[in-house]
Enzyme design. Structure first.
Site, PDB file in Angstrom:
ATOM      1  N   LYS A  60       0.846  -1.203   0.000  1.00 44.69           N
ATOM      2  CA  LYS A  60       0.000   0.000   0.000  1.00 44.69           C
ATOM      3  C   LYS A  60       0.883   1.255   0.000  1.00 44.69           C
ATOM      4  O   LYS A  60       2.086   1.172   0.308  1.00 44.69           O
ATOM      5  CB  LYS A  60      -0.910  -0.015   1.235  1.00 44.69           C
ATOM      6  CG  LYS A  60      -0.167   0.031   2.561  1.00 44.69           C
ATOM      7  CD  LYS A  60      -1.095  -0.278   3.725  1.00 44.69           C
ATOM      8  CE  LYS A  60      -0.338  -0.242   5.043  1.00 44.69           C
ATOM      9  NZ  LYS A  60      -1.141  -0.781   6.156  1.00 44.69           N
ATOM     10  N   ARG A 159     -10.043   0.002  14.999  1.00 43.83           N
ATOM     11  CA  ARG A 159     -10.019   0.642  13.681  1.00 43.83           C
ATOM     12  C   ARG A 159     -11.037  -0.145  12.849  1.00 43.83           C
ATOM     13  O   ARG A 159     -12.095  -0.484  13.358  1.00 43.83           O
ATOM     14  CB  ARG A 159      -8.589   0.610  13.124  1.00 43.83           C
ATOM     15  CG  ARG A 159      -8.353   1.572  11.975  1.00 43.83           C
ATOM     16  CD  ARG A 159      -6.874   1.667  11.556  1.00 43.83           C
ATOM     17  NE  ARG A 159      -6.368   0.434  10.965  1.00 43.83           N
ATOM     18  CZ  ARG A 159      -5.143   0.312  10.443  1.00 43.83           C
ATOM     19  NH1 ARG A 159      -4.315   1.348  10.429  1.00 43.83           N
ATOM     20  NH2 ARG A 159      -4.736  -0.823   9.925  1.00 43.83           N
ATOM     21  N   TYR A 288      16.533  31.053   5.668  1.00 43.33           N
ATOM     22  CA  TYR A 288      15.419  31.865   6.177  1.00 43.33           C
ATOM     23  C   TYR A 288      15.490  31.986   7.693  1.00 43.33           C
ATOM     24  O   TYR A 288      15.720  31.006   8.397  1.00 43.33           O
ATOM     25  CB  TYR A 288      14.085  31.206   5.816  1.00 43.33           C
ATOM     26  CG  TYR A 288      13.774  31.209   4.345  1.00 43.33           C
ATOM     27  CD1 TYR A 288      13.682  32.406   3.623  1.00 43.33           C
ATOM     28  CD2 TYR A 288      13.566  30.011   3.666  1.00 43.33           C
ATOM     29  CE1 TYR A 288      13.377  32.402   2.270  1.00 43.33           C
ATOM     30  CE2 TYR A 288      13.259  30.002   2.316  1.00 43.33           C
ATOM     31  CZ  TYR A 288      13.169  31.195   1.617  1.00 43.33           C
ATOM     32  OH  TYR A 288      12.874  31.181   0.285  1.00 43.33           O
ATOM     33  N   MET A 336      12.272  24.858   0.678  1.00 41.40           N
ATOM     34  CA  MET A 336      11.393  23.995  -0.113  1.00 41.40           C
ATOM     35  C   MET A 336      12.179  23.055  -1.039  1.00 41.40           C
ATOM     36  O   MET A 336      11.865  21.883  -1.162  1.00 41.40           O
ATOM     37  CB  MET A 336      10.432  24.862  -0.934  1.00 41.40           C
ATOM     38  CG  MET A 336       9.301  24.082  -1.559  1.00 41.40           C
ATOM     39  SD  MET A 336       8.173  25.115  -2.508  1.00 41.40           S
ATOM     40  CE  MET A 336       7.257  25.939  -1.227  1.00 41.40           C
TER      41      MET A 336
HETATM   42  C1  LIG Z   1      -0.324  -1.807   6.805  1.00 41.83           C
HETATM   43  C2  LIG Z   1      -0.892  -3.077   7.278  1.00 41.83           C
HETATM   44  C3  LIG Z   1      -0.055  -4.180   7.503  1.00 41.83           C
HETATM   45  C4  LIG Z   1       1.454  -4.109   7.427  1.00 41.83           C
HETATM   46  O1  LIG Z   1       1.960  -3.528   8.606  1.00 41.83           O
HETATM   47  P1  LIG Z   1       3.556  -3.474   8.911  1.00 41.83           P
HETATM   48  O2  LIG Z   1       3.625  -3.083  10.317  1.00 41.83           O
HETATM   49  O3  LIG Z   1       4.115  -2.427   7.988  1.00 41.83           O
HETATM   50  O4  LIG Z   1       4.082  -4.822   8.617  1.00 41.83           O
HETATM   51  C5  LIG Z   1      -0.663  -5.377   7.849  1.00 41.83           C
HETATM   52  N1  LIG Z   1      -2.005  -5.476   7.983  1.00 41.83           N
HETATM   53  C6  LIG Z   1      -2.832  -4.423   7.782  1.00 41.83           C
HETATM   54  C7  LIG Z   1      -4.296  -4.600   7.964  1.00 41.83           C
HETATM   55  C8  LIG Z   1      -2.297  -3.192   7.441  1.00 41.83           C
HETATM   56  O5  LIG Z   1      -3.124  -2.147   7.279  1.00 41.83           O
END
Ligand SMILES: *Cc1c(COP(=O)(O)O)cnc(C)c1O
Length: 397
Positions: A60, A159, A288, A336
């Protein structure tokens, strides 16, 4: 030349740099992805698993900033058999690149058009409520093939997911709905990186309770999974039929107490070039706000990378970089597109020389953990923070 650079940077597969191409592609500032390190990390994690446990590479957020397509292809060759993404467009990007392995969308999808896209691209969704299951079935119920779906239980992360006492009802509903088929049940740990395992154990117990209730109804569950990187490294009791590993494949440890499980190597390096070198007199303000004032005549290097590239401005006057295998201090506010270094220790430094902001040069290494510590955050956020203005290039070391 610049047009060609842009086109290469936009193709989903990272361009490989060797020899002359390094000079062409890596001009101002860039991210290097070490595919050899990625391959080794995935193989080592895969070796921790029993033959019954599959490895999902979590790609992701553009593979935590590493480039999703190239990372996915490399991870699949090294032993991963599933991919995890957060959103439908992230899944489509993998399919458009020709990747055919199963892809689980970890985030929630409720919109009918997105549900159609999931089916069209053969992605596999997460279902976390009865309402969502009904929408899916309404949109997909008349199809001939059933869509494999993954039920997500909230066992204590608070969550996404159905609360564990309500899990059995969701499973029974999905089991009878037309168009859907349960492919797995999963949950997610809140504290797997904590050396104290108590919360994790409580979550695991709740998971077992819910599974037992579901199995008592006669529903067959093809696959169970619970572990993120931390849980995967912590104990094989947490592996079940699959583990979902993100951070560790990118070569970082979720916590230092998990270092003994495997030897990982960071995959991502951030580099930039010196664009100007000059000497400033004692008492000169730099950048800056003149937050830094030289206390002696100082050799100053200007570097072509800044906060718009993802170098956090809050690291100003607090970070070091590596040049010619030596640590050098950053001075003045990070701007920047540029930042300044005190290079008095390297008086013959030349324009065009390479500066390593994250990564290894000679014996010296600066990691995302170092930045995270200074900033009071976690390495995950650092990796995801590099912007697309930085071309990403693949290297084999
Ligand atoms: C992002 C995620 C993972 C991976 O987590 P890491 O700590 O980066 O290994 C696994 N399961 C779910 C549901 C996630 O959202």
């Amino acid at each position: 030349m610049t047009d060609r650079l842009k086109i290469l940077a936009k193709t989903p597969e990272l361009p490989h740099v060797q020899g002359d191409r390094y000079g062409q592609l890596c001009q101002r500032a860039w991210v290097e992805i070490d595919l050899t390190a990625l391959d080794k990390n995935v193989r080592q994690i895969h070796r921790l698993l029993s033959p019954q446990t599959q490895l999902m590479a979590v790609v992701k957020a553009d593979a935590y900033g590493h480039g999703a397509v190239t990372v996915a292809q490399t991870a699949l060759k090294a032993g991963a058999s599933w991919l995890g993404v957060a959103t439908v467009p992230e899944g489509i990007e993998l399919r458009e690149a020709g990747i055919e392995s199963p892809v689980l969308v970890l985030g929630a999808v409720n919109d009918p058009e997105q549900i159609q896209s999931i089916a069209r691209w053969q992605l596999q969704p997460t279902i976390c409520s009865p309402q969502q299951a009904l929408v899916f079935s309404e949109v997909l119920g008349r199809r001939e093939t059933k869509l494999p779906v993954h039920l997500k239980f909230d066992t204590g992360m608070s969550r996404l997911g159905v609360l564990w006492p309500e899990a059995v009802e969701l499973a029974q509903l999905v089991d009878r709905l037309p168009g859907l088929q349960i492919a797995s049940i999963y949950s997610h740990f809140a504290t797997a990186d904590d050396p104290d395992p108590r919360v994790m154990q409580q979550q695991q117990e709740r998971f077992h309770q819910a599974i037992a209730q579901i199995e008592a109804t006669g529903i067959k569950i093809p696959r169970l999974h619970l572990a993120n990187s931390a849980a995967t490294l912590a104990s094989s009791d947490l592996h079940y039929s699959m583990v979902r590993v993100g951070l560790a494949i990118y070569g970082l440890y979720p916590s230092s107490h998990l270092r003994s499980a495997v030897t990982l190597q960071p995959v991502l390096q951030v580099k930039a070039r010196v664009t100007q070198v000059k000497t400033i007199p004692a008492g000169t303000g730099v950048s800056y706000g003149h937050q830094f004032i030289s206390d002696r005549p100082m050799r100053l290097a200007i570097v072509g990378i800044g906060y718009a590239d993802g170098v956090p401005r809050s690291l100003s006057n607090q970070m070091q970089v590596i040049i010619r295998g030596q640590r050098v201090s950053q001075v003045g506010a990070i701007t920047m597109d540029q930042l300044m270094l005190d290079v008095s220790a390297i008086p013959d430094l030349q324009t065009g020389e390479v500066v390593t902001l994250l990564g290894k040069d000679g014996e010296v290494e600066i990691t995302a953990d170092d930045w995270a510590k200074t900033l009071g955050t976690i390495s995950w956020e650092i990796l995801c923070g590099f912007k697309h203005r930085l071309p990403r290039v693949a290297v084999d070391r």
